[in-house]
Design a protein around this motif. Structure first.
Motif, PDB file in Angstrom:
ATOM      1  N   GLU A 173     148.568  50.625 -11.309  1.00  0.00           N
ATOM      2  CA  GLU A 173     149.952  50.867 -10.883  1.00  0.00           C
ATOM      3  C   GLU A 173     150.286  52.330 -10.645  1.00  0.00           C
ATOM      4  N   PRO A 174     149.935  53.238 -11.571  1.00  0.00           N
ATOM      5  CA  PRO A 174     150.293  54.644 -11.318  1.00  0.00           C
ATOM      6  C   PRO A 174     149.713  55.181 -10.007  1.00  0.00           C
ATOM      7  N   ARG A 175     148.462  54.840  -9.729  1.00  0.00           N
ATOM      8  CA  ARG A 175     147.846  55.307  -8.491  1.00  0.00           C
ATOM      9  C   ARG A 175     148.511  54.681  -7.278  1.00  0.00           C
ATOM     10  N   ILE A 176     148.814  53.371  -7.380  1.00  0.00           N
ATOM     11  CA  ILE A 176     149.447  52.675  -6.262  1.00  0.00           C
ATOM     12  C   ILE A 176     150.831  53.254  -5.985  1.00  0.00           C
ATOM     13  N   VAL A 177     151.580  53.515  -7.051  1.00  0.00           N
ATOM     14  CA  VAL A 177     152.915  54.083  -6.881  1.00  0.00           C
ATOM     15  C   VAL A 177     152.819  55.472  -6.260  1.00  0.00           C
ATOM     16  N   ASP A 178     151.839  56.251  -6.672  1.00  0.00           N
ATOM     17  CA  ASP A 178     151.630  57.565  -6.050  1.00  0.00           C
ATOM     18  C   ASP A 178     151.324  57.420  -4.565  1.00  0.00           C
ATOM     19  N   ASP A 179     150.536  56.417  -4.226  1.00  0.00           N
ATOM     20  CA  ASP A 179     150.212  56.173  -2.822  1.00  0.00           C
ATOM     21  C   ASP A 179     151.458  55.785  -2.034  1.00  0.00           C
ATOM     22  N   ILE A 180     152.326  54.988  -2.652  1.00  0.00           N
ATOM     23  CA  ILE A 180     153.563  54.577  -1.982  1.00  0.00           C
ATOM     24  C   ILE A 180     154.486  55.779  -1.788  1.00  0.00           C
ATOM     25  N   ARG A 181     154.566  56.604  -2.813  1.00  0.00           N
ATOM     26  CA  ARG A 181     155.388  57.816  -2.685  1.00  0.00           C
ATOM     27  C   ARG A 181     154.866  58.694  -1.552  1.00  0.00           C
ATOM     28  N   ARG A 182     153.545  58.849  -1.489  1.00  0.00           N
ATOM     29  CA  ARG A 182     152.948  59.675  -0.433  1.00  0.00           C
ATOM     30  C   ARG A 182     153.211  59.071   0.943  1.00  0.00           C
ATOM     31  N   PHE A 183     153.127  57.747   1.003  1.00  0.00           N
ATOM     32  CA  PHE A 183     153.394  57.070   2.270  1.00  0.00           C
ATOM     33  C   PHE A 183     154.830  57.333   2.731  1.00  0.00           C
ATOM     34  N   ILE A 184     155.777  57.254   1.813  1.00  0.00           N
ATOM     35  CA  ILE A 184     157.177  57.522   2.151  1.00  0.00           C
ATOM     36  C   ILE A 184     157.363  58.964   2.586  1.00  0.00           C
ATOM     37  N   GLU A 185     156.747  59.880   1.864  1.00  0.00           N
ATOM     38  CA  GLU A 185     156.887  61.301   2.182  1.00  0.00           C
ATOM     39  C   GLU A 185     156.284  61.664   3.529  1.00  0.00           C
ATOM     40  N   GLU A 186     155.253  60.915   3.948  1.00  0.00           N
ATOM     41  CA  GLU A 186     154.601  61.208   5.223  1.00  0.00           C
ATOM     42  C   GLU A 186     155.216  60.450   6.391  1.00  0.00           C
ATOM     43  N   ASN A 187     155.966  59.382   6.090  1.00  0.00           N
ATOM     44  CA  ASN A 187     156.490  58.528   7.159  1.00  0.00           C
ATOM     45  C   ASN A 187     158.001  58.350   7.088  1.00  0.00           C
ATOM     46  N   TYR A 188     158.701  59.259   6.422  1.00  0.00           N
ATOM     47  CA  TYR A 188     160.134  59.095   6.203  1.00  0.00           C
ATOM     48  C   TYR A 188     160.921  59.000   7.509  1.00  0.00           C
ATOM     49  N   ALA A 189     160.379  59.533   8.604  1.00  0.00           N
ATOM     50  CA  ALA A 189     161.101  59.505   9.876  1.00  0.00           C
ATOM     51  C   ALA A 189     161.020  58.145  10.558  1.00  0.00           C
ATOM     52  N   LYS A 190     160.184  57.243  10.019  1.00  0.00           N
ATOM     53  CA  LYS A 190     160.008  55.922  10.607  1.00  0.00           C
ATOM     54  C   LYS A 190     160.794  54.884   9.809  1.00  0.00           C
ATOM     55  N   PRO A 191     161.031  53.718  10.399  1.00  0.00           N
ATOM     56  CA  PRO A 191     161.774  52.662   9.676  1.00  0.00           C
ATOM     57  C   PRO A 191     160.909  52.028   8.590  1.00  0.00           C
ATOM     58  N   ILE A 192     161.168  52.392   7.335  1.00  0.00           N
ATOM     59  CA  ILE A 192     160.388  51.884   6.207  1.00  0.00           C
ATOM     60  C   ILE A 192     161.216  50.850   5.451  1.00  0.00           C
ATOM     61  N   SER A 193     160.641  49.682   5.251  1.00  0.00           N
ATOM     62  CA  SER A 193     161.308  48.621   4.499  1.00  0.00           C
ATOM     63  C   SER A 193     160.385  48.152   3.383  1.00  0.00           C
ATOM     64  N   LEU A 194     160.939  47.372   2.458  1.00  0.00           N
ATOM     65  CA  LEU A 194     160.127  46.812   1.382  1.00  0.00           C
ATOM     66  C   LEU A 194     159.074  45.862   1.958  1.00  0.00           C
ATOM     67  N   SER A 195     159.441  45.172   3.028  1.00  0.00           N
ATOM     68  CA  SER A 195     158.493  44.279   3.694  1.00  0.00           C
ATOM     69  C   SER A 195     157.320  45.062   4.278  1.00  0.00           C
ATOM     70  N   LEU A 196     157.620  46.206   4.866  1.00  0.00           N
ATOM     71  CA  LEU A 196     156.565  47.054   5.424  1.00  0.00           C
ATOM     72  C   LEU A 196     155.637  47.562   4.326  1.00  0.00           C
ATOM     73  N   LEU A 197     156.201  48.000   3.206  1.00  0.00           N
ATOM     74  CA  LEU A 197     155.381  48.470   2.086  1.00  0.00           C
ATOM     75  C   LEU A 197     154.512  47.338   1.552  1.00  0.00           C
ATOM     76  N   SER A 198     155.074  46.139   1.527  1.00  0.00           N
ATOM     77  CA  SER A 198     154.311  44.977   1.058  1.00  0.00           C
ATOM     78  C   SER A 198     153.112  44.716   1.962  1.00  0.00           C
ATOM     79  N   ASP A 199     153.330  44.770   3.275  1.00  0.00           N
ATOM     80  CA  ASP A 199     152.237  44.566   4.231  1.00  0.00           C
ATOM     81  C   ASP A 199     151.197  45.680   4.129  1.00  0.00           C
TER      82      ASP A 199
END
Length: 277
Positions: A173-199
């Motif tokens: 979990e800690p690593r996965i959450v870090d990956d999700i945070r990084r994904f948000i930080e790198e893609n914040y300009a795009k439409p990010i949803s919980l469904s997208l993170l799930s996929d």
């Protein structure tokens, strides 16, 4: 060989070369020639020519790129839009031999699976079972619609999170959450949803939501808003002449009024009143 093993052997004969440095070109032409098996059947040695081989190879490559984008790009349209290309490849879209249709679907899955470490064994197993179930070997023919449906269903299994995946992810979990945070930080300009993170991370929405709040201390949407606002403030400072709507679009907001509302709620002032302006 076929009599002894029940297997067919298909090959491609490339162009002749004069220098070892041309070996890759010969290989590519042999590969292009071998793609004719999807249109004309297997158990044959195909020789490369300047005629239909290159067209067939281009069609196969185009379809493969579409499939890779569907599975690997979180922002891609998840519908398989390869109908015209598939019709061109199979040559007989209304009534194609079932073994040709299955052969190409198996080829797509193998190419996706080659060197892939992102998906778990059970997902690949489900993908193959789906293809086998929807394109049975005892069927004489398949239509273009049934081929598309089977390929789409097999690809869907590579995108669908499972309860087993959630369970196996608990320890990471800690690593996965870090990956999700990084994904948000790198893609914040795009439409990010919980469904997208799930996929993207192959976990259920509930698991992502719970794990993110647990390890970050806030919901993912609040964290994403903070990231977007910090970047909006940075852009306002770095680009004092930029229009407010340009800053909004650059930070993931299509509606400038909503952007201004969120910005004021976050900083206490409107974008136009921000100190750097």
């Amino acid at each position: 060989m076929q009599a002894a093993t029940g297997l067919t052997l298909t090959g491609g004969l490339g162009v002749r070369i004069e220098d070892v440095l041309q070996l890759d070109a010969s290989y590519q032409s042999a590969l292009a020639a071998s793609y004719r098996r999807f249109r004309s059947g297997g158990n044959t040695l195909y020789e490369f020519g300047d005629g239909p081989e290159s067209a067939v190879a281009d069609t196969v490559d185009d379809l493969l790129q579409i499939v890779k984008r569907i599975v690997n790009d979180p922002f891609a349209d998840k519908r398989l839009r390869g109908g015209p290309l598939l019709a061109e490849l199979l040559s007989e879209p209304d009534d194609a031999p079932a073994n040709y249709v299955y052969s190409f679907g198996a080829f797509l899955l193998r190419e996706l699976e080659r060197g892939s470490e992102e998906r778990r064994p059970e997902q690949w197993k489900r993908a193959w079972q789906t293809l086998d179930g929807l394109l049975p070997s005892d069927a004489p023919t398949q239509t273009l619609d049934s081929a598309n449906a089977a390929y789409q269903a097999a690809l869907d299994t590579l995108q669908t999170p499972t309860a087993a995946a959630d369970k196996s992810a608990d320890a990471n979990e800690p690593r996965i959450v870090d990956d999700i945070r990084r994904f948000i930080e790198e893609n914040y300009a795009k439409p990010i949803s919980l469904s997208l993170l799930s996929d993207t991370f192959q976990l259920s929405q509930q698991h992502i939501s719970t794990a993110f709040h647990k390890h970050v201390g806030m919901p993912y949407i609040k964290y994403m808003t903070r990231v977007r606002m910090e970047n909006a403030a940075r852009l306002l400072s770095e680009q004092p002449d930029a229009k407010i709507f340009e800053i909004a679009e650059s930070t993931g907001y299509a509606n400038v009024k909503h952007f201004s509302y969120v910005f004021k709620k976050h900083f206490g002032v409107t974008p136009g009143e921000y100190p750097s302006r």
